[in-house]
Scaffold this active site. Sequence first.
Site, PDB file in Angstrom:
ATOM      1  CG  LEU A 482      -7.378  -7.288   3.452  1.00  0.00           C
ATOM      2  CD1 LEU A 482      -8.442  -8.305   3.047  1.00  0.00           C
ATOM      3  CD2 LEU A 482      -7.366  -7.102   4.968  1.00  0.00           C
ATOM      4  CD  GLN A 485      -7.418 -11.227  -0.759  1.00  0.00           C
ATOM      5  OE1 GLN A 485      -8.505 -11.472  -0.235  1.00  0.00           O
ATOM      6  NE2 GLN A 485      -6.285 -11.762  -0.326  1.00  0.00           N
ATOM      7  CB  CYS A 486     -10.702  -4.780  -0.479  1.00  0.00           C
ATOM      8  SG  CYS A 486     -10.964  -6.109   0.721  1.00  0.00           S
ATOM      9  CB  THR A 487     -12.812  -2.163  -4.883  1.00  0.00           C
ATOM     10  OG1 THR A 487     -13.050  -3.360  -5.617  1.00  0.00           O
ATOM     11  CG2 THR A 487     -12.742  -0.990  -5.834  1.00  0.00           C
ATOM     12  CB  VAL A 488      -8.290   0.284  -1.660  1.00  0.00           C
ATOM     13  CG1 VAL A 488      -7.941   1.465  -0.751  1.00  0.00           C
ATOM     14  CG2 VAL A 488      -8.228  -1.026  -0.891  1.00  0.00           C
TER      15      VAL A 488
END
Length: 598
Positions: A482, A485-488
């Site tokens: 996760l 998958q997300c732009t952190v």
Amino acid sequence: MSFTPFSSFLEASFFQTLAAKKLNEYKLDDSPKRVSAEYTWQQGRLVFDSDSFSDRDSHCKGVVECPGTLLNYNTIEEFKGADKKALLAEWGDKMLSGAIMNGSIFRNPEILNSFLLITFCDLKKYIFVYWMGVPCLNTKWDLQEVADEGNYTNLSTRIPALGESFVVIDPDDNVTPFSELEYVERSEDPTIAFLSPTSPENTPWTVRNICLMLHILGFKSATMILVGREKNRFLEWKRGDGELGAWTGWEKNSAGKLLPKQTNLGPLLNPLQLASQAVDLNLKLMKWRIAPELDLDTIKHTRCLLLGAGTLGSYVSRSLLAWGVEQVTFVDNGTVSFSNPVRQPLYKYVDCLDGGKPKAETAAEALKEIYPAVKTSGITLEVPMIGHSTTSSSEKRVHQQYDELVSLIKSHDAVFLLMDSRESRWLPTVICAALKKKCITAAIGFDSFVVMRHGVEGVNDLGCYFCNDVVAPTDSMNDRTLDQQCTVTRPGIAPIVSGYGVEILQAMCQDEPSAPHQLRGFLHNFSTVKITGQRFKCCSACSPVIVQEWKDKTWGFVKKALNERGFVEELCGLAELQRGVDELDFGEGEGSEEEWEM
């Protein structure tokens, strides 16, 4: 005898033209400017319009043009602090007395109605403060009204027919040009006729200045004919020995006080027009002092394509608006999720409901709400990605997406690559390199970023986003946790890199030699590094062989790149380079193992 002063009427077109000239031409220049006004026969009102700033081409019968001077102050404090009495005296001496003494009055008798207009423009609120003065001397002239002693009933048609407003009547009652006054003996009694600005029962302000002219020229006496439409008035002037008096002539306001007037055009203007002018205002003010050579039109007319309408796309579009860019197109295939609005300023909570609105279209609508004059559209489109193979059922759809992407890039001048994955940037990079389009790539990590320009060939061809890679991009989106998958990222990093990207585009539009090739930033120590890198001959995206292959085979090349792993690496030479490295024999070191022991 009392005299009726001129009143002023400034049309909205005058203020709009003044505002445009102040912003684009005058800027901080507060030197005197030549302007003009007109009065219609017997109306006694000086009318200012957009033509006041240029030479008037036509001269309507019964309309008299008056020359004047505009003093536009840079601040309201300067306007208020100006010595109005001294100002009127100064310009009375220059415009009127000077013209009489140097003889120019004979060729331009309209100077007898010359005026001074002082103004201040608040271009943010569209409030204009102004004050008009028609200078004349406050002298008690020896004037007497006399009866009509000649056959002058047709002057109301003869003078306008000549295109004149002031004439001299010779002893035989012939109408002659005003310039003939120069040759009249000073001992004679000249007759001057002019189109009266006021109704027959009033004595116009002009008479005072004619008296001054006759006095300075040395005449002993004269006759004036105030020509009306239906009736003429006759005044007899005789030279006196009294003091000439002080200059006067400032117009009274609507309350009958000697104070400036004020006009607020804001409520009268179309809100969209106000918004457009406000955008231009902030930009054009840069040219007043800081950057006088700044070319705003180039970036204004640059059609920008934003591939990605997420965090970077939101901030880039806002910065483009601030630079006055007229056309922005969004491309994205996602929908607005609940995590987006706090990081992506074009979206709101309601955009997330019912599964989320399409990002591209919603971004365009939001941009239109911010600035309705912008030409913007949103297109839901998935960019074909290298390493993401097609199937027989999806090939037609992907082919259509490819064709639409090519069409979009061709129809725009600058392309921003603002997507989340490396492979999604590959195909647009190839197309921009082949079409020589300005291309800005921006990418962010947790606390680092890179922004760079490429696509346009130059003397020293600059590298693209993939020039430092030793392998072609592949599918990086499968089998990711996760947090992958997300732009952190740190929240402050997106506005920084977006601002840099737009400023690099602006520098490219100005042909600034200092425009960086790429900027790499690190928020852990708050540093930014400027880097220049040349194009890699084996680059998987912009190398000559890749660009030529796309030009020759277009979709055939792209289809193969999507489906065949290793095809691009073989074509551009990366695979051969890798094999060469693998075949290198580093051998054993000459020293013994013991020599390396510590």
